[in-house]
Design a protein around this motif. Structure first.
Motif: not given
Length: 533
Positions: A457, A507-508, A510, A513-514, A517, A527, A531
């Motif tokens: 990624r 972002l696209r 992934h 992880t949250t 970020w 984020l 979303q």
């Protein structure tokens, strides 16, 4: 009730520790940016040969200041934090000061007397005057290291932060003033270099002045304090050598490789058939890489450094899940940011070179050298994690392997490929170091770097950034033509478009992880945007 008060105190200490670490990180960031940025006007004012003169001796100053400002204070702070009694803390600090004072005098005498021989070893006897100026820095090492380390050991980061920024501001101001005067009055490059190096002395004096109250209290304490066997003179000296030395050397890893360059690159260019004047000028071009590397490392390590206190807290609290999550986040952020920064510098290098230094000379060598950012940032991250576990042996072995690799390959690489070869030798040395660290580190540290989903990624996000930046840069070049003004436009638009592409793609796919970020500035807002889409 007592338990509630105790928990409140612990939470307060924890917040204080984190806030202090953030303050220290911010001051270090400011100092690093200043240390990188001033070299650009310096090179523009004094030219390639003047820049060569300054950079030949700079690693000696850099290593000395790394010991005084970051390496030794880390060791001393750990030593002081082990002790709960304030009187014992001061007695140990006093002994460390005496040991370091003796070492600093030996270093000063060695550098001052041996300046001519060191300069000849660098292939330029005229550098002796600069080396003698740098020798004076050794005398400030005990005052700065013990003052900072003692304050940090008691979780007071303010003195270190103030002294760090003050030292850099004054040093940089002196250097720029000297460069302007040298250009106006046509000083010799060696006179300019000696006076520019004196900026370090003025900066150190100012930084030391911030610790005068501390030393007044330290030397007013009773002479005879009973200390345990753990704090005998010989025991402290041995720990200073083993633990403190390892921390210092690793903090100065890039500077050690630059020191190898000081002794080999210019001499190698002369051995390859260049004139002395041409070799000095080309070494000055090669040295343009230093501010670029520093700025790249600032980008790659500044955000991840804020996670180290959280990592240590989880480790000390034996919170395995929190420790593993933070460790993975730390390595991922370091790897991704360093790869992104490196790719951007490499693809835009010719125009960055033109914008900052007025020509595209040596752009390939600089682009190769920028690959060091990836390995240097990962080395720094891995070493910090290992230090939090009190593991030093692996770091020392990795350091020796990397420096030996650089020494073994540098001269031959310069003979064969000029400054391109020197850049490859630096990358090879750091890559060797990283391989040793990765191979010998615990399983969780190895898996965090080579995670089967993360690496592909990251490759996609970086590849998209490179393609977009390349198209934008070449398109603007065809549209606007050559020139420094055009280059400024290309760099500005290229950086913005490349960064935007990297973020959107990350972002696209992934990439993070949250939690990862959220460690980035503006991460929460990004984020929310994704979303919403």
């Amino acid at each position: 009730m007592a338990k509630r008060v105790r928990n409140t105190q612990l939470n307060g200490q924890r917040r204080g520790l984190i806030n202090g670490a953030l303050l220290l990180s911010l001051s270090a960031l400011i100092a690093k940016v200043l240390s990188a940025v001033y070299r650009i006007p310096l090179q523009n004012l004094v030219g390639n040969t003047g820049f060569y003169v300054y950079q030949q001796v700079y690693p000696l100053y850099g290593i000395a200041m790394t010991f005084a400002l970051s390496g030794l204070p880390v060791f001393i702070s750990k030593l002081i934090a082990e002790i709960s009694d304030p009187v014992t803390q001061r007695a140990v600090a006093k002994r460390i000061f005496v040991i370091l004072a003796g070492l600093s005098v030996v270093l000063f005498i060695g550098l001052f007397i041996g300046a001519k021989q060191i300069a000849i070893g660098m292939g330029d006897g005229d550098l002796a005057s600069l080396i003698r100026v740098v020798a004076g820095m050794a005398l400030f090492m005990p005052e700065l290291a013990v003052g900072r380390g003692f304050a940090q050991g008691r979780f007071n980061m303010r003195p270190t932060a103030i002294s760090q920024v003050l030292e850099q501001v004054i040093r940089v101001a002196v250097i720029i003033i000297v460069a302007v005067l040298a250009a106006q009055q046509q000083w010799s490059v060696y006179k300019m270099g000696a006076w520019a190096m004196s900026g370090a002395i003025f900066g150190a004096i100012a930084a030391t002045a911030t610790f005068i109250p501390f030393y007044q209290r330290l030397f007013q304490m009773p002479e005879h304090v009973s200390l345990s066997a753990d704090y005998r003179w010989w025991t402290l000296a041995r720990r200073l050598w083993q633990e403190g030395g390892t921390i210092c050397l690793f903090a100065a890893v890039v500077l050690l490789l630059q020191l190898v360059d000081s002794f080999t690159v210019k001499k190698g260019l002369v051995d390859a058939g260049m004139t002395q004047a041409a070799a000095k000028s080309l070494k000055g071009v090669y040295d343009r890489a230093q501010p670029l590397i520093q700025l790249g490392l600032v980008v790659a390590t500044s955000f991840s450094a804020t996670l180290l206190p959280t990592l240590s807290e989880a480790l000390n609290g034996k919170e395995r899940r929190a420790y593993q999550t933070t460790l993975t986040t730390l390595i991922h952020m370091s790897f991704a940011l360093s790869v992104g920064a490196t790719a951007g510098l490499v693809i835009l290098m010719p125009v960055i070179n033109l914008v900052l230094f007025g020509s595209m000379s040596g752009s390939l060598a600089l682009a190769i050298y920028c690959l060091s950012i990836i390995f240097a940032s990962l080395i720094s991250t891995y070493n910090s994690i290992l230090q939090s576990m009190n593991q030093y042996r692996l770091s020392l072995v990795a350091l020796v392997v990397g420096v030996v690799m650089k020494i073994a390959t540098n001269h031959a690489a310069v003979l064969a490929w000029g400054i391109n070869g020197a850049s490859w030798a630096t990358v090879l040395g750091l890559a060797s170091m990283m391989i040793v660290l990765w191979w010998g580190s615990p399983d969780d540290m190895r898996e965090a770097l080579t995670h089967r989903r993360f690496v592909p990624r990251l490759a996609v996000a970086t590849g998209a950034m490179v393609v977009v930046t390349g198209i934008v840069g070449n398109g603007l070049l065809l549209l606007l033509g050559d020139g420094r003004l055009t280059a400024i436009v290309i760099v500005t638009v290229g950086v913005i478009s490349g960064l935007a592409t990297f973020i959107v793609t990350a972002l696209r796919v992934h990439l993070f992880t949250t939690r990862e970020w959220l460690t980035l500035p503006g991460g929460r807002r990004l984020l929310k945007l994704i979303q919403r889409d």
